[in-house]
Scaffold this motif. Structure first.
Motif, PDB file in Angstrom:
ATOM      1  N   SER A  34      34.541  43.178  37.416  1.00 55.03           N
ATOM      2  CA  SER A  34      34.987  42.256  38.470  1.00 55.03           C
ATOM      3  C   SER A  34      36.155  41.401  37.983  1.00 55.03           C
ATOM      4  CB  SER A  34      33.834  41.357  38.920  1.00 55.03           C
ATOM      5  OG  SER A  34      33.393  40.533  37.854  1.00 55.03           O
ATOM      6  N   PHE A  35      36.651  41.736  36.785  1.00 53.61           N
ATOM      7  CA  PHE A  35      37.746  40.991  36.161  1.00 53.61           C
ATOM      8  C   PHE A  35      39.055  41.718  36.489  1.00 53.61           C
ATOM      9  CE2 PHE A  35      40.578  40.140  32.541  1.00 53.61           C
ATOM     10  CZ  PHE A  35      40.521  38.747  32.470  1.00 53.61           C
ATOM     11  N   SER A  36      39.938  41.033  37.210  1.00 51.61           N
ATOM     12  CA  SER A  36      41.162  41.654  37.718  1.00 51.61           C
ATOM     13  C   SER A  36      42.397  41.012  37.092  1.00 51.61           C
ATOM     14  CB  SER A  36      41.213  41.503  39.245  1.00 51.61           C
ATOM     15  OG  SER A  36      42.478  41.860  39.746  1.00 51.61           O
ATOM     16  N   VAL A  37      43.361  41.843  36.699  1.00 53.96           N
ATOM     17  CA  VAL A  37      44.634  41.356  36.165  1.00 53.96           C
ATOM     18  C   VAL A  37      45.747  41.860  37.078  1.00 53.96           C
ATOM     19  CG1 VAL A  37      46.185  41.283  34.182  1.00 53.96           C
ATOM     20  CG2 VAL A  37      43.718  41.435  33.811  1.00 53.96           C
ATOM     21  N   ASN A  38      46.511  40.919  37.624  1.00 52.62           N
ATOM     22  CA  ASN A  38      47.585  41.248  38.555  1.00 52.62           C
ATOM     23  C   ASN A  38      48.920  41.140  37.836  1.00 52.62           C
ATOM     24  OD1 ASN A  38      49.687  40.928  40.581  1.00 52.62           O
ATOM     25  ND2 ASN A  38      48.046  40.669  42.079  1.00 52.62           N
ATOM     26  N   GLY A  39      49.550  42.292  37.585  1.00 51.01           N
ATOM     27  CA  GLY A  39      50.816  42.294  36.866  1.00 51.01           C
ATOM     28  C   GLY A  39      51.949  41.675  37.638  1.00 51.01           C
ATOM     29  N   ASN A  40      51.936  41.790  38.973  1.00 52.85           N
ATOM     30  CA  ASN A  40      53.006  41.214  39.781  1.00 52.85           C
ATOM     31  C   ASN A  40      52.977  39.694  39.751  1.00 52.85           C
ATOM     32  OD1 ASN A  40      54.036  43.705  40.589  1.00 52.85           O
ATOM     33  ND2 ASN A  40      52.595  43.860  42.308  1.00 52.85           N
ATOM     34  N   LYS A  41      51.778  39.136  39.895  1.00 52.94           N
ATOM     35  CA  LYS A  41      51.637  37.680  39.848  1.00 52.94           C
ATOM     36  C   LYS A  41      51.550  37.154  38.428  1.00 52.94           C
ATOM     37  CE  LYS A  41      49.224  36.810  44.243  1.00 52.94           C
ATOM     38  NZ  LYS A  41      48.006  36.198  44.844  1.00 52.94           N
ATOM     39  N   GLN A  42      51.301  38.055  37.451  1.00 49.47           N
ATOM     40  CA  GLN A  42      51.081  37.664  36.053  1.00 49.47           C
ATOM     41  C   GLN A  42      49.903  36.694  35.942  1.00 49.47           C
ATOM     42  OE1 GLN A  42      52.818  38.615  32.908  1.00 49.47           O
ATOM     43  NE2 GLN A  42      52.938  40.311  34.371  1.00 49.47           N
ATOM     44  N   MET A  43      48.827  37.042  36.644  1.00 48.26           N
ATOM     45  CA  MET A  43      47.627  36.208  36.651  1.00 48.26           C
ATOM     46  C   MET A  43      46.385  37.087  36.551  1.00 48.26           C
ATOM     47  SD  MET A  43      48.761  33.573  39.665  1.00 48.26           S
ATOM     48  CE  MET A  43      47.181  32.750  39.711  1.00 48.26           C
ATOM     49  N   PHE A  44      45.268  36.452  36.142  1.00 42.44           N
ATOM     50  CA  PHE A  44      43.987  37.157  36.111  1.00 42.44           C
ATOM     51  C   PHE A  44      42.983  36.369  36.932  1.00 42.44           C
ATOM     52  CE2 PHE A  44      43.404  34.059  32.729  1.00 42.44           C
ATOM     53  CZ  PHE A  44      42.083  33.679  32.862  1.00 42.44           C
ATOM     54  N   HIS A  45      41.951  37.057  37.389  1.00 43.06           N
ATOM     55  CA  HIS A  45      40.888  36.390  38.149  1.00 43.06           C
ATOM     56  C   HIS A  45      39.608  37.202  38.021  1.00 43.06           C
ATOM     57  CE1 HIS A  45      38.905  33.993  41.204  1.00 43.06           C
ATOM     58  NE2 HIS A  45      38.577  35.098  41.844  1.00 43.06           N
ATOM     59  N   CYS A  46      38.502  36.526  37.800  1.00 45.14           N
ATOM     60  CA  CYS A  46      37.199  37.188  37.776  1.00 45.14           C
ATOM     61  C   CYS A  46      36.457  36.836  39.053  1.00 45.14           C
ATOM     62  CB  CYS A  46      36.372  36.769  36.560  1.00 45.14           C
ATOM     63  SG  CYS A  46      34.718  37.525  36.576  1.00 45.14           S
ATOM     64  N   PHE A  47      36.092  37.846  39.830  1.00 46.24           N
ATOM     65  CA  PHE A  47      35.384  37.621  41.086  1.00 46.24           C
ATOM     66  C   PHE A  47      33.896  37.371  40.837  1.00 46.24           C
ATOM     67  CE2 PHE A  47      39.210  39.899  42.232  1.00 46.24           C
ATOM     68  CZ  PHE A  47      39.646  39.218  43.367  1.00 46.24           C
ATOM     69  N   GLY A  48      33.473  37.504  39.576  1.00 46.44           N
ATOM     70  CA  GLY A  48      32.074  37.240  39.237  1.00 46.44           C
ATOM     71  C   GLY A  48      31.838  35.791  38.865  1.00 46.44           C
ATOM     72  N   CYS A  49      32.589  35.305  37.845  1.00 52.56           N
ATOM     73  CA  CYS A  49      32.365  33.926  37.376  1.00 52.56           C
ATOM     74  C   CYS A  49      33.414  32.945  37.887  1.00 52.56           C
ATOM     75  CB  CYS A  49      32.306  33.872  35.841  1.00 52.56           C
ATOM     76  SG  CYS A  49      33.854  34.313  35.000  1.00 52.56           S
ATOM     77  N   GLY A  50      34.477  33.468  38.534  1.00 50.05           N
ATOM     78  CA  GLY A  50      35.458  32.584  39.155  1.00 50.05           C
ATOM     79  C   GLY A  50      36.584  32.118  38.260  1.00 50.05           C
ATOM     80  N   VAL A  51      36.566  32.468  36.977  1.00 47.27           N
ATOM     81  CA  VAL A  51      37.615  32.006  36.071  1.00 47.27           C
ATOM     82  C   VAL A  51      38.922  32.714  36.413  1.00 47.27           C
ATOM     83  CG1 VAL A  51      37.070  33.731  34.310  1.00 47.27           C
ATOM     84  CG2 VAL A  51      38.246  31.635  33.655  1.00 47.27           C
ATOM     85  N   SER A  52      40.048  31.981  36.335  1.00 43.84           N
ATOM     86  CA  SER A  52      41.344  32.581  36.637  1.00 43.84           C
ATOM     87  C   SER A  52      42.443  31.790  35.961  1.00 43.84           C
ATOM     88  CB  SER A  52      41.575  32.630  38.151  1.00 43.84           C
ATOM     89  OG  SER A  52      41.466  31.338  38.721  1.00 43.84           O
ATOM     90  N   GLY A  53      43.644  32.360  35.913  1.00 42.31           N
ATOM     91  CA  GLY A  53      44.766  31.665  35.295  1.00 42.31           C
ATOM     92  C   GLY A  53      45.868  32.623  34.912  1.00 42.31           C
ATOM     93  N   ASN A  54      46.759  32.158  34.042  1.00 46.17           N
ATOM     94  CA  ASN A  54      47.848  33.006  33.567  1.00 46.17           C
ATOM     95  C   ASN A  54      47.581  33.402  32.119  1.00 46.17           C
ATOM     96  OD1 ASN A  54      48.454  30.718  32.121  1.00 46.17           O
ATOM     97  ND2 ASN A  54      50.449  30.378  33.053  1.00 46.17           N
ATOM     98  N   VAL A  55      48.598  33.910  31.436  1.00 50.70           N
ATOM     99  CA  VAL A  55      48.392  34.403  30.075  1.00 50.70           C
ATOM    100  C   VAL A  55      47.984  33.282  29.121  1.00 50.70           C
ATOM    101  CG1 VAL A  55      50.811  34.184  29.341  1.00 50.70           C
ATOM    102  CG2 VAL A  55      49.351  35.954  28.321  1.00 50.70           C
ATOM    103  N   TYR A  56      48.486  32.063  29.333  1.00 56.13           N
ATOM    104  CA  TYR A  56      48.094  30.930  28.498  1.00 56.13           C
ATOM    105  C   TYR A  56      46.610  30.619  28.694  1.00 56.13           C
ATOM    106  CZ  TYR A  56      52.984  29.744  27.448  1.00 56.13           C
ATOM    107  OH  TYR A  56      54.272  29.753  26.990  1.00 56.13           O
ATOM    108  N   THR A  57      46.176  30.601  29.961  1.00 55.81           N
ATOM    109  CA  THR A  57      44.770  30.296  30.247  1.00 55.81           C
ATOM    110  C   THR A  57      43.855  31.303  29.571  1.00 55.81           C
ATOM    111  OG1 THR A  57      45.610  29.736  32.451  1.00 55.81           O
ATOM    112  CG2 THR A  57      43.238  29.562  32.107  1.00 55.81           C
ATOM    113  N   PHE A  58      44.250  32.589  29.640  1.00 54.34           N
ATOM    114  CA  PHE A  58      43.425  33.638  29.044  1.00 54.34           C
ATOM    115  C   PHE A  58      43.283  33.431  27.538  1.00 54.34           C
ATOM    116  CE2 PHE A  58      42.720  37.665  26.933  1.00 54.34           C
ATOM    117  CZ  PHE A  58      41.659  38.187  27.658  1.00 54.34           C
ATOM    118  N   VAL A  59      44.399  33.212  26.860  1.00 60.89           N
ATOM    119  CA  VAL A  59      44.373  33.039  25.401  1.00 60.89           C
ATOM    120  C   VAL A  59      43.598  31.780  25.024  1.00 60.89           C
ATOM    121  CG1 VAL A  59      45.795  32.578  23.371  1.00 60.89           C
ATOM    122  CG2 VAL A  59      46.455  34.369  24.969  1.00 60.89           C
ATOM    123  N   MET A  60      43.810  30.685  25.755  1.00 62.76           N
ATOM    124  CA  MET A  60      43.083  29.447  25.478  1.00 62.76           C
ATOM    125  C   MET A  60      41.580  29.668  25.588  1.00 62.76           C
ATOM    126  SD  MET A  60      45.568  26.805  27.543  1.00 62.76           S
ATOM    127  CE  MET A  60      44.453  25.396  27.504  1.00 62.76           C
TER     128      MET A  60
END
Length: 590
Positions: A47-73
């Motif tokens: 349920s973890f999705s990475v959108n290359g066009n928006k350069q963002m990720f989002h998990c439809f299970g736990c709700g966490v989302s963000g950009n590459v900085y958020t992911f690494v943090m």
């Protein structure tokens, strides 16, 4: 460290989020997105999705989302500056140099040299263990059933037979005596000069959260004293602020961290697969260590020795965890003394059962307390019930206190009302059990109407980012001030500015927030679920309704502030006019 916005954006833009995330989890492309099982919570279906066009990720299970900085943090448990630095190195972006004073340069240089001498000492110990001179140490570790892989992972070593072995080696490597001494690797003897206190010991390198050696622990071979010897505190080694094994445990992602007493407990547990285990560094557990744990988890399981000293340490640790706002539970080691013995006797599955059955820390305290009273004697039993009431007064939040009160009453067969009277009586005498005053979050608590308005505002911005060509059609009806939610307004301001300038990069907007929670909240604005409609007519009506809802909320918001905000009248009048026009306007989504 503060980095200019243009540097932050350059680093982000040169780290494609699909490439970065695929270095941590296996992504599979489906449609326009890449999918995986979420690395931040346990799931079987991706349920973890990475959108290359928006350069963002989002998990439809736990709700966490963000950009590459958020992911690494989130994945590396880094601060924002640490994430910037790591991604800059990955992309080959040179970050601005920090301007140091001469004194700061000397201090930084000295610390760097101390880290170098520790690293070289760790190498010496490592190779000594694996040489003929380290046979005694190797036999000890093999007897403790450690594998070669585990010994390598923790960099275990042997110090040599004499206190001169390490000193001679470090001198040959070009390290000065005063540096060796300052690093805690040697002491001055009147008879022999500089000698290492680490001799005839199995050595445990102590690493900071980034895996750099900052000190050592040594276990003597034979009957020498002390049994365990740790490095003294140095400019790079603060025992109160570090934990053994934290460099591994911080990325375990098990939802908890297990706190042990000894190095061997941690190593044995890691070997069994419990890579979330850590231990304090030869001292009692500290508030500073609790604050370190809080960076990585909300739940701490205590796996202390089952003897009297271990119970006493657990009781002390529970108080420290509670003060730090952490949830504590206690793992029952009996009939074995510690996790190392338990693991060797019963194995991984049995220990996992003990984790699942870990005792609530409050009831652990009561169970230990009960041992001091004769429950068959009415007077003694009454005293115990009074002690329960005193313990309940330590909960400052009324809801939490009442939940524990009811649970304690049921467990110890006390009437709920009777126990509540005892609590109130004790609280009246001592002034305890007052409701806690929590600091207010920005903007305070939102009511349902505010939540509904914020959701509509998020949907509108998500719709715009999904289809940016809509923006020119609606810009005359909507302004940044129409977004009354603070976070949404900040995102809208940056998005509208970018669109007006012909730019479109939602991921860059998230980078303007340094705090991970703020980044998460900002990312949510772009991840709100849009209405699933099949026809163009239905979509246009839904979009018009959302736009109208945002404008209507804005008008009502400023109308309610006519007596307190000098700008509210202007905003309300403009809003009313735009609302009337918008209600009659058809907006095409073509």
């Amino acid at each position: 460290m503060f980095y200019p916005d243009e540097i932050i954006e350059e680093v982000r833009s040169r780290n494609d989020i699909v490439d970065v995330v695929s270095g941590y989890v296996k992504l599979q492309k489906k449609g326009g997105n890449h999918w995986a099982c979420c690395p931040f919570h346990n799931e079987d279906t991706p349920s973890f999705s990475v959108n290359g066009n928006k350069q963002m990720f989002h998990c439809f299970g736990c709700g966490v989302s963000g950009n590459v900085y958020t992911f690494v943090m989130r994945y590396e448990n880094f601060t924002f500056p640490e994430a910037v630095k790591m991604l800059a190195e990955r992309a080959g972006v040179k970050l601005p140099e920090i301007e140091y004073t001469e004194e700061q340069k000397q201090k930084a240089s000295r610390k760097a040299r101390l880290m170098e001498v520790n690293k070289e000492a760790a190498k010496f110990f490592y190779y000594q263990l694996r040489s003929p001179r380290g046979t005694i140490g190797m036999q000890y570790l093999q007897k403790r059933q450690l594998t070669d892989e585990t010994m390598k992972r923790f960099g275990l070593g042997y110090s040599g037979k004499t206190g001169m072995d390490l000193i001679t080696y470090l001198r040959q490597k070009g390290f000065e005596d005063d540096l060796i001494k300052e690093a805690g690797l040697g002491v001055i003897s009147e008879r022999s000069g500089l000698m290492s206190q680490f001799w005839n010991r199995v050595m445990f390198p102590i690493q900071d959260i980034n895996g750099k050696v900052i000190g050592f622990g040594g276990r003597v071979m034979g009957d020498g004293e002390p049994k365990y010897l740790n490095s003294p505190e140095t400019p790079v080694f603060d025992k109160r602020r570090n934990l053994f094994g934290m460099n591994f445990a911080r990325t375990a992602r098990t939802g908890n961290i297990i706190l042990c007493e000894g190095y061997m407990d941690v190593i044995s547990m890691h070997q069994a697969g419990f890579t979330q285990a850590v231990a304090s560094l030869g001292t009692a557990f500290t508030a500073e260590q609790a604050n370190l744990l809080r960076r990585y988890t909300d739940n701490v399981l205590l796996a202390y020795d089952s003897d009297g000293a271990g119970v006493k340490a657990a009781l002390r640790g529970i108080g420290i965890l509670r003060e730090a706002g952490l949830t504590g539970k206690v793992i029952n080691m009996r009939p074995y003394k510690d996790p190392d013995e338990f693991m060797k006797a019963l194995g991984k599955e049995a220990f996992q059962e003990r984790i699942d059955q870990a005792e609530n820390s409050f009831f652990f305290e009561l169970r230990i307390l009960q041992e001091q009273f004769d429950m068959k004697d009415p007077e003694s039993k009454t005293k115990f019930h009074r002690e329960i009431a005193k313990k309940l007064c330590t909960f400052r939040e009324e809801v939490e206190r009442d939940n524990y009160l009811q649970a304690a009453a049921e467990k110890y067969f006390i009437g709920v009302d009777n126990l509540r009277k005892l609590v109130l009586s004790y609280a009246a005498q001592t002034g305890d059990a007052k409701p806690v005053e929590r600091p207010r979050t920005t903007g305070g608590q939102r009511n349902p109407a505010q939540e509904k308005a914020a959701k509509a505002q998020k949907i509108l911005l998500t719709w715009i980012t999904d289809d940016p060509k809509i923006y020119p059609k609606i810009k005359k009806y909507i302004t940044v001030s129409d977004f009354t939610d603070e976070t949404v307004q900040a995102v809208a301001s940056r998005l509208f500015t970018d669109l007006d300038e012909g730019k479109f990069n939602p991921a860059s907007i998230i980078s303007t927030f340094e705090d991970e929670e703020q980044q998460r909240a900002a990312a949510e604005v772009f991840q709100t679920q849009l209405p699933q409609l099949s026809t163009k007519q239905e979509r246009e009506k839904a979009f018009h309704d959302i736009l109208l809802a945002v404008k209507k909320n804005s008008y009502e918001y400023f109308s309610a502030r006519l007596g307190s905000d000098v700008n509210a009248l202007t905003q309300a009048l403009a809003g009313k006019k735009a609302l009337e026009t918008l209600a009659k306007t058809h907006i095409s989504l073509d």
